[in-house]
Design an enzyme around this catalytic site. Structure first.
Site, PDB file in Angstrom:
ATOM      1  N   GLY A 185       3.064  -0.933  -3.972  1.00 34.97           N
ATOM      2  CA  GLY A 185       2.595  -1.159  -2.763  1.00 34.97           C
ATOM      3  C   GLY A 185       2.405   0.146  -2.225  1.00 34.97           C
ATOM      4  O   GLY A 185       3.212   0.915  -1.768  1.00 34.97           O
ATOM      5  N   SER A 186       1.089   0.373  -1.661  1.00 36.17           N
ATOM      6  CA  SER A 186       0.639   1.718  -1.243  1.00 36.17           C
ATOM      7  C   SER A 186      -0.646   1.679  -0.584  1.00 36.17           C
ATOM      8  O   SER A 186      -1.338   0.893  -0.154  1.00 36.17           O
ATOM      9  CB  SER A 186       0.843   2.829  -2.491  1.00 36.17           C
ATOM     10  OG  SER A 186      -0.037   2.141  -3.515  1.00 36.17           O
TER      11      SER A 186
END
Length: 228
Positions: A185-186
């Site tokens: 997640g980024s």
């Protein structure tokens, strides 16, 4: 046909999958229901680290999306100070990756890696613009054969705690080339200096290595009723 449904696993994910398989086998021996849960988790890990094939456009003057995800912002912003570029605000395209997106990062443009700068920081929700300034990140500046240098930034998110990058300063890379992976997640920000014109809008879904983000050779169409 298999390429449409199966994708190889990024090398960084192999160790996680192997650990998952080992844990699954042990849990099956101890308690079958737990083994099934571990098997599902292992399959998800393999899915997360998938590295699908992509066909990158090669037309001159374009920037390619470095990641899968959704565009969360297209607005002027100052490039990160650690990368040592002109502090004049330029258009920044922010792409948010959730835990179900492909997290393999790719080069937004081909050229020479002019600078790599890693900055420690926080791990706030990467969908927020403040993540670009507050979160742990890796800024990359590329000097293409033609046109201005381009900066893009790999940013850790609320769940992501590790940015893995395979580049080194001075390396020559191609547009769409795999450059690393961000775990779990980024966000990726691409700074588009003039004369690049953004070709995407907020809410649009990106395909890393394929979607055209901006074009420095684009010509704005003439207005209706204006003489040529």
């Amino acid at each position: 046909m298999l390429r449409r449904f199966l994708a190889p696993i990024h090398p960084d994910g192999v160790k996680f999958v192997l650990v998952g398989v080992l844990v699954t086998l042990v849990l099956f021996l101890l308690w079958t229901p737990a083994g099934w849960l571990a098997a599902i988790a292992t399959l998800w890990i393999a899915y997360f680290f998938r590295d699908p094939w992509r066909v990158t456009p090669i037309r001159p003057g374009i920037l390619i999306s470095p990641a899968d995800g959704v565009v969360v912002s297209v607005a002027p912003a100052t490039p990160p100070p650690e990368i040592a570029v002109d502090p004049t605000p330029v258009i920044r395209i922010g792409i948010f990756l959730n835990v179900f997106d492909v997290h393999v990062a790719r080069a937004a443009v081909g050229g020479k890696v002019a600078a790599l700068r890693y900055t420690k920081g926080r791990f706030v929700n990467a969908s927020l613009d403040k993540a670009s300034e507050d979160n742990e990140r890796l800024a990359i500046r590329i000097a293409p054969p033609e046109g201005p240098e381009v900066t893009f930034v790999l940013i850790a998110g609320l769940v992501a705690r590790r940015i893995v990058c395979d580049l080194w300063q001075g390396q020559q890379i191609a547009a769409g080339q795999r450059i690393g992976i961000i775990r779990f997640g980024s966000r990726v920000d691409v700074y588009c200096p003039p004369p690049y014109i953004p070709m995407v809008v907020a809410g649009q879904r990106m395909i890393g290595g394929e979607t055209v983000l901006a074009d420095r050779l684009a010509v704005e169409p003439p207005r209706q009723g204006v003489a040529q």
